[in-house]
Design a protein around this motif. Sequence first.
Motif, mmCIF file in Angstrom:
data_model
loop_
_atom_site.group_PDB
_atom_site.id
_atom_site.type_symbol
_atom_site.label_atom_id
_atom_site.label_comp_id
_atom_site.label_asym_id
_atom_site.label_seq_id
_atom_site.Cartn_x
_atom_site.Cartn_y
_atom_site.Cartn_z
ATOM 1 N N GLY A 96 0.831 -1.212 0.000
ATOM 2 C CA GLY A 96 0.000 0.000 0.000
ATOM 3 C C GLY A 96 0.860 1.254 0.000
ATOM 4 O O GLY A 96 0.543 2.251 -0.649
ATOM 5 N N ARG A 97 1.991 1.196 0.716
ATOM 6 C CA ARG A 97 2.875 2.359 0.753
ATOM 7 C C ARG A 97 3.598 2.537 -0.585
ATOM 8 O O ARG A 97 3.955 3.654 -0.955
ATOM 9 C CB ARG A 97 3.870 2.224 1.904
ATOM 10 C CG ARG A 97 3.179 2.270 3.257
ATOM 11 C CD ARG A 97 4.168 2.256 4.415
ATOM 12 N NE ARG A 97 3.470 2.190 5.691
ATOM 13 C CZ ARG A 97 4.087 2.093 6.874
ATOM 14 N NH1 ARG A 97 5.404 2.049 6.937
ATOM 15 N NH2 ARG A 97 3.383 2.049 7.992
ATOM 16 N N VAL A 98 3.827 1.432 -1.289
ATOM 17 C CA VAL A 98 4.424 1.542 -2.626
ATOM 18 C C VAL A 98 3.425 2.218 -3.565
ATOM 19 O O VAL A 98 3.782 3.107 -4.341
ATOM 20 C CB VAL A 98 4.846 0.150 -3.165
ATOM 21 C CG1 VAL A 98 5.362 0.263 -4.594
ATOM 22 C CG2 VAL A 98 5.893 -0.476 -2.253
ATOM 23 N N VAL A 99 2.158 1.830 -3.476
ATOM 24 C CA VAL A 99 1.107 2.478 -4.273
ATOM 25 C C VAL A 99 1.081 3.978 -3.971
ATOM 26 O O VAL A 99 1.021 4.818 -4.874
ATOM 27 C CB VAL A 99 -0.279 1.868 -3.959
ATOM 28 C CG1 VAL A 99 -1.384 2.663 -4.653
ATOM 29 C CG2 VAL A 99 -0.325 0.407 -4.371
ATOM 30 N N MET A 100 1.152 4.324 -2.693
ATOM 31 C CA MET A 100 1.170 5.727 -2.280
ATOM 32 C C MET A 100 2.343 6.459 -2.933
ATOM 33 O O MET A 100 2.180 7.553 -3.475
ATOM 34 C CB MET A 100 1.257 5.769 -0.748
ATOM 35 C CG MET A 100 1.403 7.126 -0.111
ATOM 36 S SD MET A 100 3.101 7.779 -0.133
ATOM 37 C CE MET A 100 4.001 6.523 0.803
#
Lengths: 411, 411
Positions: free
Chosen positions: B327-331
Motif C-alpha cells: 500500500g505504501r508503494v502504491v502511495m
Amino acid sequence: MAKITKVSPLAPKGGFPQLPNIDGVRFSTVAAGVKYAGRTDVMLAHVDAGSTIAGAFTRSSTRSAPVLDCQAKLGRVEDDNKGFAFLVNSGNSNAFTGRVGVEAVEAITSATAKTLGLPVSHIYTSSTGVIGEPLPHAKITAALDDLAATLSADAIEDAARAIMTTDTFAKGATATCEIGGVEVTVAGIAKGSGMIAPDMATMLVYIFTDAKISQLGLQEMVSRLNEDTFNAITVDSDTSTSDSLLVAATGTSGAIADDNETFERTLGVVMKDLAHQVVRDGEGATKFVEIHVEGATDNVDARKVAMSIANSPLVKTAIAGEDPNWGRVVMAVGKSGAHADRDTLSIWFGDVLVAKDGWVSPDYVEADAAAHMKGEDLRIRVDLGLGAGHSTVWTCDLTHGYIEINADYRS
Amino acid sequence: MAKITKVSPLAPKGGFPQLPNIDGVRFSTVAAGVKYAGRTDVMLAHVDAGSTIAGAFTRSSTRSAPVLDCQAKLGRVEDDNKGFAFLVNSGNSNAFTGRVGVEAVEAITSATAKTLGLPVSHIYTSSTGVIGEPLPHAKITAALDDLAATLSADAIEDAARAIMTTDTFAKGATATCEIGGVEVTVAGIAKGSGMIAPDMATMLVYIFTDAKISQLGLQEMVSRLNEDTFNAITVDSDTSTSDSLLVAATGTSGAIADDNETFERTLGVVMKDLAHQVVRDGEGATKFVEIHVEGATDNVDARKVAMSIANSPLVKTAIAGEDPNWGRVVMAVGKSGAHADRDTLSIWFGDVLVAKDGWVSPDYVEADAAAHMKGEDLRIRVDLGLGAGHSTVWTCDLTHGYIEINADYRS
C-alpha cells in the motif's frame, strides 16, 4: 496498528476546544466494526437544505475510490437542494481496491441517500485506514438507520474522534466574525498524523459554517486558502491516496459571505489551526517547526526551498537532537532546485542570525541558537537575498517515535 | 561525530578487496590533524604524465569551494602534461565558508602544485566533513612534503581509509577487460554513507585506470555511466554540497579505450560496485533494496517513480520492519508526479506478484512476500503498464540507527 499510548507532547494544551454548534449541521457516530469491534469508526455529518459545498483533494495519481467519487460530485447542486451529507469511516481507506472499491462507494452513497432522503449526488464519503483491503461496506450501511436516528447538533467532538487512526488527539478549531452586524461561525474537525505532505496532507478535514455563500464563491476561497494551510504542511513528505477537505456553508446565519475578506480570513484561521494541529500530531513529533523563506526569485521557488528544508531527514533529525545545524539547512537550500546563491544566503534560528552572506555570521554565538532549539515551537528563517518571493510551511522533527510507529503499523 | 562502533551489516563479506596497482598511479596518506589528532585524514593521489581526467559533481546550488574549483579545471589539459594530483581531506568539508573557503582551496592547490612540480590547473582537491568551519589549510600544506615523499603504488587501501567520515567500512572495487589483446585494469575507492541522494550521492569517488583514452572520450563515458550508478542511489534524499567523482586514465597499458564498449562496461562495473557499497554503508541501513520500475511512459518518469519509492520514509520504515506493505508503494507511485494509472499497476516484492491491475493479486499469499522481506538484499519491482520506460535505483531502509547517527552528528 502500533500501540499509541501517549498523546503528542505538541498537542494543544487544554484538550479538544469547545466548538459552537452551527445551525443547520448535525452529527452522529457509531461503532460499525469496520476493522475493530467496539471502536467508534463511522461518522455522519448532515447539513440542511440550501447549503453549499466546496472541497480539495489529494493530487495522487493513485487516489482512492471515495476521493474520485467526491471529485466527480463537487460543484454539482441539484435544483431541489435538500441538503448534503458526509459519511466517513476509519479503519479501512478503500484505496487500491479496484472494482470492488468503486462498488463499495456506490453501495454506501446510495444507501445513505435513501436513508436521508437526499440525492446520491449530495452524499460525499471518505475512508481512512488500511490500503488494499476490501471495505466491508455492508457493516457501514447496516448502521445507517442508527446514524440517521441519532443526529445531533452538538456531537462534533464525537465526530472528530470517530475519524482518528494513528492520531493521538482529536482535532477541532473554531473562529467567528461579523458580516454586516451578523455573527458568522466557522467550526471544523480534522484527522491526520502521518503520510502528511504537500498536495494535501494525509488528512480528512470537515469544516462547517453558517455563512451564506455560493458554491463557486466558497470553492474559490477554499482553493486559495488551501495553498497556505493544508498544502503548506509536511510531516514526512509522503502523500496519501485519500486526503479530503470538505467545507459546508449552511447559510443559516443569513450573512452573505461571497467575496467577503473578513469571512475568508476567518475560514483561513480555522484551516490553518487544523493544519497546525495535524503537524502537532505528526508521528513521533517532539518539535513544531515553522519554516519561513523570503528573498526568493518568486513564491514558487520560496515554497520549493521551504519544503526542501521541511522534508530533509538530516534537518529533521538535527531538530530532534536540538542541534542548531545550519550546515544542513544550507544543504537543503542547495538541493531544492530553486534559484539560490550561496553568497547571498542568510539563516536565522528563532531570532538568532546564524549565517549571513554565505558564511557563519561574525556575531553568531552557538549557545544562543542552541537555546532556541531546546524549545517546543521552533522557527527557521532563510533569506535567499535574490527577490521578493516568500513562503511559510510547517513541519515537525524526525524521531525514533516515527520509526517505531511506521516500522510496525500496517497502513 | 557519533560513535560508530559497528560495521554495517550490509558491508561486503571479506572486507576491503584486493585492488591491483595501476601503472602510473601512486598514493600517500598522512594524519594532518584537520579535525582530530592522530587520525589519518589527508590522502594524495598522483597520476603520471599524459593522463586524462574526467569527473562529475554535485548539482547543489550551495556547492563547496573545492567543488567549484574542480569544475573550473575539468577538461583543461596543459600542453606539457606532466600529470595530475588529487588532494583530499576528511574532517572538514570547506563548504559554506565564504571567501576564506576559496582562499583555502587556492592555498592547498598552489602548494600541492609547487611540491609536485605540476601546474595548479592539474591539482584537484576535495574536502568532506563539517560544513561552515574554516578549513585549517596550513595543517594540510605543512604535510605536503611528507605526502610527496611517501607516494607508493600499492597504498590505495590506505587512501580509501583516509577519506572516511561516518563510513563504517572502506570502499574499493576493481575490474579488468581486454582491449586488442591488452589487459586493462580499473580500480577505485569511495567514501559516503549519509546525505546520499540523486544528483550525486554524498560521496567522494576516485577511480583509476591504465587505459589510454582522450579527455573528452573519458568524460562522455563517465557522464553516461554516472546516470545509472551514482545518480541512481539514495540513502536519505539529501544531497551533499561536496559530492565529487574523479576518474583518471594513465594510458600506461597502451590499450586505446575511446568509444570502446568493453571498457565502458568495465568502468561501469567499478562505478556500480562503489555506488552499491555506499548504499550498503547507508547510515543505519539493515537492508539493501533494488527498486526497478518498468512500463513507464518514458525513462524520466520511471526514474521519478523509482526515486519516489526509494525516498519515501513510509516505504523505508516498512522495509525496516520487514513488512511487505505494498500500500505504501502504491502511495509513493501516486505522489511521484509521473504518469501512472492505478488500474494498470503491478507490484512485485522479490518474485512475488503482490498487486496487479489496481488491486491485490488473487494469487497473493502474504507469507511469501514476508519471507522475501526477511532477507538482506531486497527487490521491489513496479510495472506501470503504460509504456517502455524503465529505471533501476538502489536504496536502504530507514531505521533507528539513522536517527541515532543524525540526531547527534554535527555535519
